[in-house]
Design an enzyme around this catalytic site. Structure first.
Site, PDB file in Angstrom:
ATOM      1  N   ASP A  66      41.054  13.437  37.847  1.00  0.00           N
ATOM      2  CA  ASP A  66      40.516  14.244  38.937  1.00  0.00           C
ATOM      3  C   ASP A  66      41.021  13.718  40.277  1.00  0.00           C
ATOM      4  OD1 ASP A  66      38.808  15.509  40.798  1.00  0.00           O
ATOM      5  OD2 ASP A  66      37.193  15.603  39.315  1.00  0.00           O
ATOM      6  N   THR A 139      47.734  28.492  51.293  1.00  0.00           N
ATOM      7  CA  THR A 139      47.802  29.936  51.062  1.00  0.00           C
ATOM      8  C   THR A 139      47.759  30.723  52.369  1.00  0.00           C
ATOM      9  OG1 THR A 139      46.456  31.754  50.194  1.00  0.00           O
ATOM     10  CG2 THR A 139      45.291  29.759  50.686  1.00  0.00           C
ATOM     11  N   ASP A 140      48.285  31.948  52.328  1.00  0.00           N
ATOM     12  CA  ASP A 140      48.182  32.828  53.507  1.00  0.00           C
ATOM     13  C   ASP A 140      46.763  33.362  53.680  1.00  0.00           C
ATOM     14  OD1 ASP A 140      48.084  34.574  51.341  1.00  0.00           O
ATOM     15  OD2 ASP A 140      49.629  35.941  52.084  1.00  0.00           O
ATOM     16  N   GLU A 141      45.904  33.166  52.652  1.00  0.00           N
ATOM     17  CA  GLU A 141      44.553  33.750  52.730  1.00  0.00           C
ATOM     18  C   GLU A 141      43.704  33.100  53.818  1.00  0.00           C
ATOM     19  OE1 GLU A 141      42.742  34.722  48.983  1.00  0.00           O
ATOM     20  OE2 GLU A 141      44.683  34.833  47.986  1.00  0.00           O
ATOM     21  N   TYR A 165      36.970  30.659  48.550  1.00  0.00           N
ATOM     22  CA  TYR A 165      38.274  30.058  48.226  1.00  0.00           C
ATOM     23  C   TYR A 165      39.077  29.801  49.497  1.00  0.00           C
ATOM     24  CZ  TYR A 165      43.278  30.034  47.145  1.00  0.00           C
ATOM     25  OH  TYR A 165      44.620  29.718  47.115  1.00  0.00           O
ATOM     26  N   LYS A 169      40.229  26.257  51.329  1.00  0.00           N
ATOM     27  CA  LYS A 169      41.645  25.917  51.586  1.00  0.00           C
ATOM     28  C   LYS A 169      41.849  25.676  53.086  1.00  0.00           C
ATOM     29  CE  LYS A 169      44.744  25.785  49.160  1.00  0.00           C
ATOM     30  NZ  LYS A 169      45.316  24.687  48.308  1.00  0.00           N
ATOM     31  N   TYR A 222      40.342  47.206  41.587  1.00  0.00           N
ATOM     32  CA  TYR A 222      39.182  47.097  42.482  1.00  0.00           C
ATOM     33  C   TYR A 222      39.228  48.158  43.577  1.00  0.00           C
ATOM     34  CZ  TYR A 222      38.498  42.281  40.673  1.00  0.00           C
ATOM     35  OH  TYR A 222      38.289  41.178  39.897  1.00  0.00           O
ATOM     36  N   ASP A 296      34.394  47.324  43.879  1.00  0.00           N
ATOM     37  CA  ASP A 296      35.256  46.457  44.685  1.00  0.00           C
ATOM     38  C   ASP A 296      34.746  45.012  44.679  1.00  0.00           C
ATOM     39  OD1 ASP A 296      37.422  45.872  46.229  1.00  0.00           O
ATOM     40  OD2 ASP A 296      36.837  47.095  47.942  1.00  0.00           O
ATOM     41  N   GLY A 299      33.690  41.443  49.962  1.00  0.00           N
ATOM     42  CA  GLY A 299      34.494  40.844  51.045  1.00  0.00           C
ATOM     43  C   GLY A 299      35.999  40.949  50.826  1.00  0.00           C
ATOM     44  N   HIS A 300      36.432  41.886  50.015  1.00  0.00           N
ATOM     45  CA  HIS A 300      37.841  42.019  49.600  1.00  0.00           C
ATOM     46  C   HIS A 300      38.778  42.168  50.812  1.00  0.00           C
ATOM     47  CE1 HIS A 300      40.639  44.200  46.492  1.00  0.00           C
ATOM     48  NE2 HIS A 300      41.183  43.114  47.022  1.00  0.00           N
TER      49      HIS A 300
END
Ligand code: NAD
Ligand code: TYD
Length: 358
Positions: A66, A139-141, A165, A169, A222, A296, A299-300
């Site tokens: 871990d 990530t670009d998120e 998520y 990040k 979705y 959906d 919060g998509h």
């Protein structure tokens, strides 16, 4: 552009996951004399089968553990004289982060902090070598959601994460940034768009659709299916990371993307078309009959789009695989590798699937 070309002892965290395992293959192929050590906890998303062909590689070692285990990480860094970290280990699926965010905060935030802190001591004890690198794969998120006419994300777009998520990040990205600015630790950071390709766990859009088409199961889209993602073939992501590790000055951040914005519903139609063409015995044909619009995701995010001009102009990287080629290769891979994905449709996975899609 100055190359830091030399042999490395590289620690790859999360190397049994999707992008990590592709990166391990990339590194072992291009730099066969480098020492490659993988640290991976083998969560549901980790799979030793993705690394099976490396068993006989003389410079490769796998360690199950871990990234939150400070003692193990510090011991490994010292024992293997690690000078480069490529950090992929993470909880990575948005839908799971909505169901249970705890693991996301632990691995993505606390785990990244533990790695940074262990590497900082290791780097200081060795006299702060200037050639060391700590590459954080993000990530670009973290940039949030774009409207239809907004410009693509650049490295200076403000962070606006919307899911547990992406928020976790974003937290890890901020820590990485702080370790460069405060301690001068030679960090690098990349924010990449959606990847696809071989060894992708079945829960994500592209493998899920491929597998459901092969099994004649509904294809759950979705909402209205109009959400947009910017898709990059995983090997192009690996070549970008390689380029950043070799050529970038420390402390830099790069966006990585293929400039391939596709609506989800169009992508699913492309996959159906490829499967109809390439798969000999489909239970339902044409497979587009299986498309089913479902509730959906909360919060998509509507649209992601990456501007990777900095990486292209400063370091000379460019993607080499078109979406048409990459999807064809990916569909073929799922068709010819049922031994890899079938065992992953476990009871645990079915329970997860029921919770999200029932
Ligand atoms: P993945 O879920 O397929 O793999 C994650 C790996 O990390 C697994 O092998 C898992 O066993 C391991 N892991 C999880 N928790 C761990 C822990 N506490 N200690 C050690 N190992 C642990 O993820 P992926 O899609 O390969 O993503 C890799 C990285 O790239 C992530 O940091 C993700 O945020 C980032 N990223 C992914 C995408 C994408 O489209 N998949 C796009 C941009 C960035
Ligand atoms: P995913 O592969 O989970 O990546 P991310 O959420 O990190 O972008 O999903 C890609 C897109 O596909 C996203 O807009 C959500 C959508 N999607 C579906 O429509 N159906 C599904 O079953 C899944 C898993 C995703």
């Amino acid at each position: 552009m100055t190359s830091t070309e030399r042999s490395r002892n590289i620690l790859i965290t999360g190397g049994a996951g999707f992008i990590g395992s592709n990166f391990v293959h990339h590194w072992c192929k291009h730099y066969p004399s480098d020492r490659v050590v993988v640290l991976d906890a083998l969560t549901y998303a980790g799979n030793l089968k993705s690394l099976a062909d490396l068993d006989s590689h003389p410079n490769f070692r796998f360690v199950q553990g871990d990234i939150c285990d400070r003692m193990l990480v510090s011991q490994l860094l010292a024992e293997e004289a690690i000078d480069t970290v490529a950090h992929f280990a993470a909880e990575s699926h948005v839908d799971r982060s909505i169901l249970g965010p705890d693991a996301f905060v632990l691995t993505n935030v606390v785990g990244t902090f533990t790695l940074l802190e262990s590497f900082r001591y290791h780097w200081m004890e060795r006299g702060k070598p200037t050639g060391d690198r700590f590459l954080h794969v993000s990530t670009d998120e973290v940039y949030g959601s774009l409207g239809a006419n907004d410009p693509s994300f650049t490295e200076t777009t403000p962070y606006t994460p919307n899911s547990p998520y992406s928020a976790s990040k974003a937290g890890s990205d901020h820590l990485v940034r702080a370790y460069f600015h405060t301690y001068g630790m030679p960090t690098l950071m990349t924010n990449c768009s959606n990847n696809y390709g071989p060894y992708h766990f079945p829960e994500k859009l592209i493998p899920l659709m491929c597998i459901n088409i092969l099994m004649g199961k509904p294809l759950p889209v979705y909402g209205d299916g109009q959400n947009i993602r910017d898709w990059l073939y995983v090997e192009d992501h690996c070549s970008a990371l390689d380029c950043v590790l070799r050529y970038s000055a420390p402390g830099e951040t790069y966006n990585i993307g293929g400039n391939n914005e596709v609506k989800n519903i169009d992508l699913v139609h492309m996959l159906c078309g490829l499967m109809d063409e390439l798969a000999p015995n489909l239970p339902v044909r044409p497979s587009k009959q299986l498309i089913t619009f479902v509730k959906d995701r909360p919060g998509h995010d509507r649209r992601y789009a990456i501007d990777s001009t900095k990486l292209q102009m400063k370091l000379g990287w460019k993607p080499s695989v078109t979406v048409a080629e990459g999807l064809r290769h990916t569909v073929r891979w799922y068709l010819t590798n049922p031994d890899w994905w079938q065992p992953l449709l476990s009871e645990e996975y079915q329970a997860y699937y029921q919770t999200v899609y029932a």
